[in-house]
Design an enzyme around this catalytic site. Structure first.
Site, short mmCIF file in Angstrom:
data_model
loop_
_atom_site.label_atom_id
_atom_site.label_comp_id
_atom_site.label_asym_id
_atom_site.label_seq_id
_atom_site.Cartn_x
_atom_site.Cartn_y
_atom_site.Cartn_z
CD GLU A 12 -45.45 3.27 95.01
OE1 GLU A 12 -44.39 3.16 94.37
OE2 GLU A 12 -45.79 2.47 95.91
CD GLU B 283 -44.87 -3.59 93.70
OE1 GLU B 283 -45.07 -4.75 93.27
OE2 GLU B 283 -44.59 -2.63 92.97
C1 IPT Z 1 -42.48 0.79 94.12
C2 IPT Z 1 -42.79 0.45 95.55
O1 IPT Z 1 -44.16 0.29 95.75
C3 IPT Z 1 -42.30 1.49 96.49
O2 IPT Z 1 -42.33 0.94 97.79
C4 IPT Z 1 -40.92 1.92 96.14
O3 IPT Z 1 -40.07 0.83 96.22
C5 IPT Z 1 -40.91 2.44 94.75
O4 IPT Z 1 -41.32 1.47 93.87
C6 IPT Z 1 -39.54 2.87 94.30
O5 IPT Z 1 -38.93 3.77 95.12
S1 IPT Z 1 -42.30 -0.72 93.24
C7 IPT Z 1 -41.68 -0.26 91.67
C8 IPT Z 1 -40.29 -0.76 91.51
C9 IPT Z 1 -42.55 -0.79 90.61
#
Ligand code: IPT
Length: 961
Positions: free
Chosen positions: A487, A417
């Site tokens: 993720e 990010e």
């Molecule tokens: C994503 C982030 O990469 C991760 O660090 C964490 O914040 C996660 O979301 C949520 O728990 S960013 C997402 C909001 C697209």
């Protein structure tokens, strides 16, 4: 008149990565050169600004006798000095890069040490002082000499100190600032935790020792050979006695070897001997390449069954000890996880040794995130500002140089990010140039300009399927790349739902090479008054609440039901069969290993009771192969009832990560149908003159029709229930308003339904109670009929409900609830042993289970709906036996749903004198919409006409031990 002062802390707000540190190099745990750990108790002084104190403390002879003491490694905010701050992506300071606030907690650390008696003659060779991790910026002095300063919190920094060392009374002084220009590059979703949080070590560097070395150990899967070459800046010899290797550095040798993979983590012990030092090598031969649009290792495509791992310990924060790291690796291996993304920074280097040894694929991610710039449309993003490029390259090189010799590291990740820009491109180019043997990953650029893998986060199932089919479009480059979800399945609170549906896609389309669940562990901070603390509990002015508790493990590392579910979904062996079939289909879902490590067994169960069991001979299947294996004939003389085959694959022998008999995979095959309970309505309702109606064992209030007892078991408050304490996923994320079921449900008033009694009708063989259940202020409702019948011994309730009005949202739940005055032990036949909801139910096995009301609760850090057992045929608790037609979902707790809903921390939940039981005909799915997609349509609980029955009788209360 104006004037400008330059203070000695200007480096704090400087984009440069620092000055004075040595170039980065390979990390290794131990060589035969001497080292001295400087971990332990240090003197500590906290100031509120970067230059509140002068640096006289660094001078020899300074008396810090009145300072506090602090444990190194550690974070001062977790040791009683100041407090932690949790923000997801918002910078907790004004965004004015590279400047940081004047209020900048600054910790002066002081340690005096002597060299051990065995330390080499100081004239011989040199010594380096190594910091494995300091957040966020440090300046270092040894014996009064300023060594320099550095940023890059989760990266190592070394200083040459040989010329400064004395045999005794060395004074090491470290000034650590919480905020620095580096903080702009470290905007990860986690607690801000300043301090010297990783090891501090003094290392002797013998004359003639290598500064750095690079182990190149590739594997040719066609020839079955490995090629080894070790490059080093000084000449030396490389030996691997097991392979008879004895070569010079820079020379390469090829010979038959066993390859390294996460499934078969074969390491060869070797040595790099240079003039002054013998460095142990742990060599894994493997080749990562991209061909046919796929990530392959040793010629085979890999399916990642991964997790995103932040470093976390509920007391020590990111200061992890080796045993905690090992516990993480063992938990992963025991739950079938085969991959880790080190979100979002390189982990403690010892963690990678564990990944090499136990076998995990690693995406090693650089310590880079600038997420807060999204608030301003990425304007001024350091990643797209040449002034910052040296800092970015410094970070990339510190990661790659430190970790390049780990076979487990198969992918480099530029960061998380951070938007896009020239700095990222520069990092990618530097990395490819230095190490062309591994692909580069970065998620934040949809064009995939700098990456070798198309990576996304939280894409929903439909989109993932389109990507699998190659129908997603995108740049020409992107269309040719393999795909991973770096993720997915946001494991916040109850959930994640929909894991099995993702895994089905991953297993169906070659291009989909798996994913990494977000995330490994809840970052709750141990806090006795609250259970675990989360954002806001330390009075932060800006915070993101319990969004920091979104892991597969609870903060104390107990696996959550979501982790148990994930283990089932990613099993390395498929064990399936259809109703009534005499064969079971076994599929080897591994990428490298055959099934020889596993022993298969069967068990034949009737109504959940094992009748007979035995071993199952399964042919040796190569990766990807399947076989239909015949099951034995059902045992002769098995009792009548609902029968299942349960087939298990367990470890045939002890492994480094789990003992023999550890179950890695299982499947259940139904053999015969369940017998549904029947109650012949022969008893007649009897209206007494005492205001009660009796019907078989049931006693009712004649005026309200309310059940008050079954036999001698008092029952209170039995009524239709549609409300659940909303989960984090129900509450959803602000950016997906139509998936915020919690808000939609509350908007309708489903959390405060009113029950209007329309009629109590005492018929010949039935007591019928008619109600309308509806929220205040709305015209919609549920017309509900409770129909009670009995055969004299058992009492049957049939609930019929018909929605009225315009129901545009799913129901949270649909069933009944009631109170019992005592209940402790719980026995049931149905899904178990753990929690399960419609889209989190793969790990639930049909069987006989036993628990207690207390143990049925799942301790989500922020209390919410939890603990349902699914597909329950019958249950016994509190002197009642309940049979379902159809099977039901069971929860029982010592507080009401309303109390659960109102609680913000575990300590808010206190037992009342009633056990509240919910018997649900259905629950709405769980989904993952706290940061991802909602439940798939097939898991929605639609407001539709429904009918379901429960049969009540009395039963001895189950034992509680
Ligand atoms: C994503 C982030 O990469 C991760 O660090 C964490 O914040 C996660 O979301 C949520 O728990 S960013 C997402 C909001 C697209």
């Amino acid at each position: 008149m104006s004037f400008h002062t330059h203070t000695h802390t200007d480096y704090v707000q400087d984009v440069s990565p620092g000055s004075g540190a040595l170039p980065p190099r390979a990390w290794y745990a131990s060589s035969d050169a001497k080292s001295l750990s400087l971990n332990g108790n240090w003197r500590f002084r906290l100031s509120s600004t970067a230059d509140a104190e002068d640096d006289s403390f660094a001078a020899e002879g300074y008396d810090a006798g009145d300072w506090a003491q602090i444990a190194v490694p550690g974070h001062w905010v977790l040791q009683g000095h100041g407090s932690p701050i949790y923000t997801n992506h918002l910078y907790p300071f004004p965004v004015d890069p590279p400047r940081v606030p004047t209020e900048n907690p600054t910790g002066d650390h002081l340690r005096v040490f002597d060299l051990p008696a065995h330390w080499p003659d100081l004239a011989e060779g040199g010594a380096v002082l190594r910091f494995d991790g300091v957040e966020s910026c440090a300046r270092v002095w040894l014996n009064g000499t300023d060594l320099g300063e550095f940023k890059g919190s989760r990266l190592p920094h070394e200083f040459a100190v040989g010329h400064l060392l004395k045999a005794a009374g060395n004074v090491l002084a470290v000034r650590v600032h919480q905020w620095s220009a580096g903080s702009y590059l470290e905007d990860q979703d986690q607690w801000w935790l300043p301090g010297i949080f990783r090891d501090v070590t003094l290392l002797h560097r013998p004359a003639g020792a290598a500064l750095d070395f690079f182990v190149h150990a590739s594997y040719d899967h066609l020839a079955g050979t490995g090629t080894l070459r070790v490059d080093s800046d000084v000449d030396g010899r490389v030996t691997v006695s097991e392979l008879g290797i004895d070569i010079a550095t820079g020379e390469s040798v090829t010979m038959p070897v066993e390859a390294w993979s996460a499934e078969t983590p074969r390491l060869y012990e070797g040595t790099l001997a240079t003039g002054g030092e013998r460095v142990p090598l742990r060599i894994g031969f493997r080749t990562v390449d991209l061909s046919d649009g796929l990530i392959k290792v040793n010629g085979r495509p890999v399916l990642f069954k991964g997790v995103n791992r932040h470093e976390w310990h509920p007391e020590r924060g990111r200061a992890l000890d080796l045993e905690t790291m090992r516990e993480d690796v063992l938990l992963m291996k025991r739950h079938n996880v085969n991959a880790v993304r080190t979100s979002h920074y390189p982990p403690h280097p010892a963690f990678l040794d564990l990944c090499d040894a136990y076998g995990l694929w690693v995406i090693d991610e650089c310590d880079l995130e600038t997420h807060g710039f999204t608030e301003q449309g990425w304007r001024d993003n350091p990643v797209d500002d040449d002034r910052w490029t040296p800092a970015l390259l410094d970070r990339a090189s510190r990661m790659v140089e430190r970790d390049k010799n780990h076979p487990s590291v198969v992918i480099w990740s530029l960061g998380n990010e951070a938007g896009t820009g020239r700095g990222l491109t520069a990092m990618a180019e530097w990395i490819k140039d230095r190490d062309s043997s591994r692909p580069v990953h970065y998620e934040g650029d949809p064009t995939c300009r700098d990456t070798d893998i198309y990576s996304r986060m939280y894409a929903d199932h439909a989109e993932v399927e389109r990507i699998g089919r190659g129908l997603d479009g995108g740049t020409l480059k992107r269309r040719q790349l393999p795909f991973i979800l770096c993720e997915f399945a946001h494991a916040m609170g109850n959930g994640p739902g929909g894991l099995a549906d993702y895994q089905r896609l991953f297993e169906s389309y070659d291009r989909l090479q798996g994913g990494f669940v977000w995330e490994w562990i809840d970052h709750g901070i141990a806090y006795p008054e609250l259970g675990f603390a989360y954002g806001g509990d330390f009075g932060e002015e800006l915070h993101d609440g319990n969004f920091v508790c979104d892991g597969l493990l609870f903060p104390d590392r107990r696996p959550s039901p979501g982790f148990v579910e994930y283990k089932k979904v990613i099993e390395p062996v498929g064990i399936t069969g259809a109703f009534g079939e005499a064969t079971v289909r076994i599929t080897n879902k591994q990428d490298f290993a055959d099934l020889s490590a596993l022993a298969f067994s069967w068990s034949y169960e009737v109504d959940g009771e094992p009748v007979e069991s035995g071993t199952l001979a399964v042919p040796g299947l190569a990766p990807g192969e399947s076989a239909d294996v015949k099951l034995p004939a059902p045992p002769a003389g098995a009792p009548a009832g609902e029968a299942h085959w349960t087939v298990r694959a367990a470890l045939a022998a002890d492994t480094p990560w789990a003992p023999k008999d550890h179950v890695v995979a299982w499947g259940q095959i139904p053999v015969s149908e369940r017998r549904v309970p029947t109650v012949t309505a022969t008893a007649r309702p009897a209206v007494g003159d005492n205001g009660v109606i009796t019907l078989g064992p049931g006693t009712f209030d004649a005026r309200t029709g309310a059940l008050t007892a079954v036999g001698d078991v008092p029952v209170s408050g039995l009524r239709l229930d549609v409300w659940r304490a909303t989960t984090d996923n129900d509450d959803g994320a602000p950016w997906q308003p139509d998936l915020r079921y919690g808000l939609l449900w509350r908007g309708l008033g489903l959390h405060r339904m009113r029950h209007r009694l329309d009629a109590v009708e005492s018929g010949e063989h039935a007591l019928t109670v008619r109600m309308r259940v509806a929220p205040a202020a709305r015209e919609l409702g549920l017309s509900t009929v409770y129909r009670w019948t009995s055969d004299g011994n058992r009492l049957r309730l049939t609930v019929s409900t018909v929605p009225e009005g315009d129901w545009t949202v799913p129901l949270p739940r649909l069933g009944i609830r009631f109170g019992l005055s005592t209940a402790d032990g719980v026995r049931w036949y149905g899904g178990g042993p753990g929690e399960a909801y419609p889209d989190t139910r793969m790990a639930s096995a049909v069987g006989r289970w036993q628990s207690t009301v207390d143990d049925l609760q799942t301790p989500y850090v922020r209390p919410q709906e939890n603990g349902a057992r699914i597909d329950v045929r019958w249950a016994e608790l509190g002197g009642l036996r309940i049979e379902g037609d159809p099977a039901f979902s069971l929860t029982a707790r010592r507080w009401t749903t309303e109390q659960l809903d109102a609680a913000t921390h575990l300590t808010d939940l206190t037992s009342g004198d009633t056990v509240w039981v919910n018997l649900d005909h259905g629950q709405h799915g769980i989904g993952s919409q706290s940061c991802g997609p909602g439940p798939l349509p097939q898991y929605h609980l639609r407001a539709e006409p429904a009918e379901f029955s429960f049969v009540f009788s009395t039963a001895p209360a189950p034992e509680t031990s």
